[in-house]
Design a protein around this motif. Sequence first.
Motif, mmCIF file in Angstrom:
data_model
loop_
_atom_site.group_PDB
_atom_site.id
_atom_site.type_symbol
_atom_site.label_atom_id
_atom_site.label_comp_id
_atom_site.label_asym_id
_atom_site.label_seq_id
_atom_site.Cartn_x
_atom_site.Cartn_y
_atom_site.Cartn_z
ATOM 1 N N PHE A 37 1.017 -1.261 -0.011
ATOM 2 C CA PHE A 37 0.113 0.062 0.067
ATOM 3 C C PHE A 37 0.787 1.278 0.010
ATOM 4 N N VAL A 38 2.189 1.099 0.107
ATOM 5 C CA VAL A 38 3.211 2.332 0.258
ATOM 6 C C VAL A 38 3.136 3.103 -1.110
ATOM 7 N N PRO A 132 0.377 11.872 4.540
ATOM 8 C CA PRO A 132 -0.689 11.733 3.676
ATOM 9 C C PRO A 132 -0.274 10.464 2.734
ATOM 10 N N GLY A 133 -1.291 9.463 2.953
ATOM 11 C CA GLY A 133 -0.866 8.118 2.382
ATOM 12 C C GLY A 133 -0.004 7.263 2.810
ATOM 13 N N GLY A 134 0.522 7.522 4.147
ATOM 14 C CA GLY A 134 1.521 6.734 5.051
ATOM 15 C C GLY A 134 0.545 5.555 5.487
ATOM 16 N N ILE A 135 1.561 4.656 5.706
ATOM 17 C CA ILE A 135 0.967 3.160 6.171
ATOM 18 C C ILE A 135 1.321 2.847 7.609
ATOM 19 N N PHE A 136 0.335 2.470 8.467
ATOM 20 C CA PHE A 136 0.725 2.016 9.982
ATOM 21 C C PHE A 136 0.400 0.767 10.003
ATOM 22 N N ILE A 137 1.442 -0.130 10.564
ATOM 23 C CA ILE A 137 1.018 -1.687 10.844
ATOM 24 C C ILE A 137 1.416 -1.994 11.993
ATOM 25 N N GLU A 174 -11.754 8.867 12.986
ATOM 26 C CA GLU A 174 -11.762 10.175 13.767
ATOM 27 C C GLU A 174 -10.306 10.941 13.153
ATOM 28 N N GLU A 175 -9.311 9.931 13.109
ATOM 29 C CA GLU A 175 -7.694 10.386 12.682
ATOM 30 C C GLU A 175 -7.361 10.682 11.173
ATOM 31 N N ASP A 176 -8.822 10.281 10.409
ATOM 32 C CA ASP A 176 -8.737 10.793 8.798
ATOM 33 C C ASP A 176 -7.858 9.681 8.205
ATOM 34 N N ILE A 195 -3.510 -2.997 9.299
ATOM 35 C CA ILE A 195 -2.979 -2.297 8.452
ATOM 36 C C ILE A 195 -3.760 -0.884 7.972
ATOM 37 N N VAL A 196 -3.158 0.345 8.313
ATOM 38 C CA VAL A 196 -3.941 1.494 8.271
ATOM 39 C C VAL A 196 -3.394 2.725 7.282
ATOM 40 N N GLN A 197 -3.882 3.401 6.621
ATOM 41 C CA GLN A 197 -3.556 4.285 5.757
ATOM 42 C C GLN A 197 -3.981 5.559 5.957
ATOM 43 N N LYS A 198 -3.356 6.500 6.375
ATOM 44 C CA LYS A 198 -3.799 8.180 6.181
ATOM 45 C C LYS A 198 -4.191 8.568 4.797
ATOM 46 N N LYS A 199 -5.307 9.250 4.923
ATOM 47 C CA LYS A 199 -6.074 9.629 3.602
ATOM 48 C C LYS A 199 -5.122 10.633 3.026
#
Length: 199
Positions: A37-38, A132-137, A174-176, A195-199
């Motif tokens: 997703f990166v 923006p577009g960043g990924i958190f696992i 809530e954190e977009d 796996i979470v992605q920032k809009k």
Amino acid sequence: MDPKKLAQSYDQIADHWNGEEFNSDNGLPQHRRALQFVRNPGLALDIGCGSSGRFIDLLLGEGFTVEGLDLSSRMIDLSRKRHPEVTFHHADITKWKIPQLYDFITAWDSIWHMPLTAHESTLRKILQALKPGGIFIYTAGGLDTPGEKYDSNMGPEVYYSVLGVPKNLAIFTEEDCVCRHLEYDQYPELHLYFIVQKK
């Protein structure tokens, strides 16, 4: 939960992740899924980096500039020896002021050790540190409601806390951010990763 006691517990077992009994592939398939997703392999942060260096190796191989953070001084010492070119922070993520925004953040089997009272604010802080577009696992206990417990499976007593799946999903919105993947990867054990992605 006293962070100093947690650090001392992990100081005692820091060498476990470098021994033959440790599965050095642990978490790597999940991280490879997240990397799909990166958008930009820029800056990455490994929270609770431990001593094995496996996620740092993976991220460096994908072209990231990587930083590591851990509460355990022994973990940091071992990590610095393994990766002298990487910046490491010896800090408590619940109190650490995240210095910049990142394209990729991992917290594999780590942030569930923070106090339940600090869990939500720290998760929000991490999500806010994504570009923006960043990924958190990251991993979480796969419960539906908040909870906490102590466990001695690794030897020393270690504390765990969870917010519960619904609360995690609500915080993402809530954190977009968007949940791109949620999996109980060791079912029937309640080991869950997001796996979470920032809009």
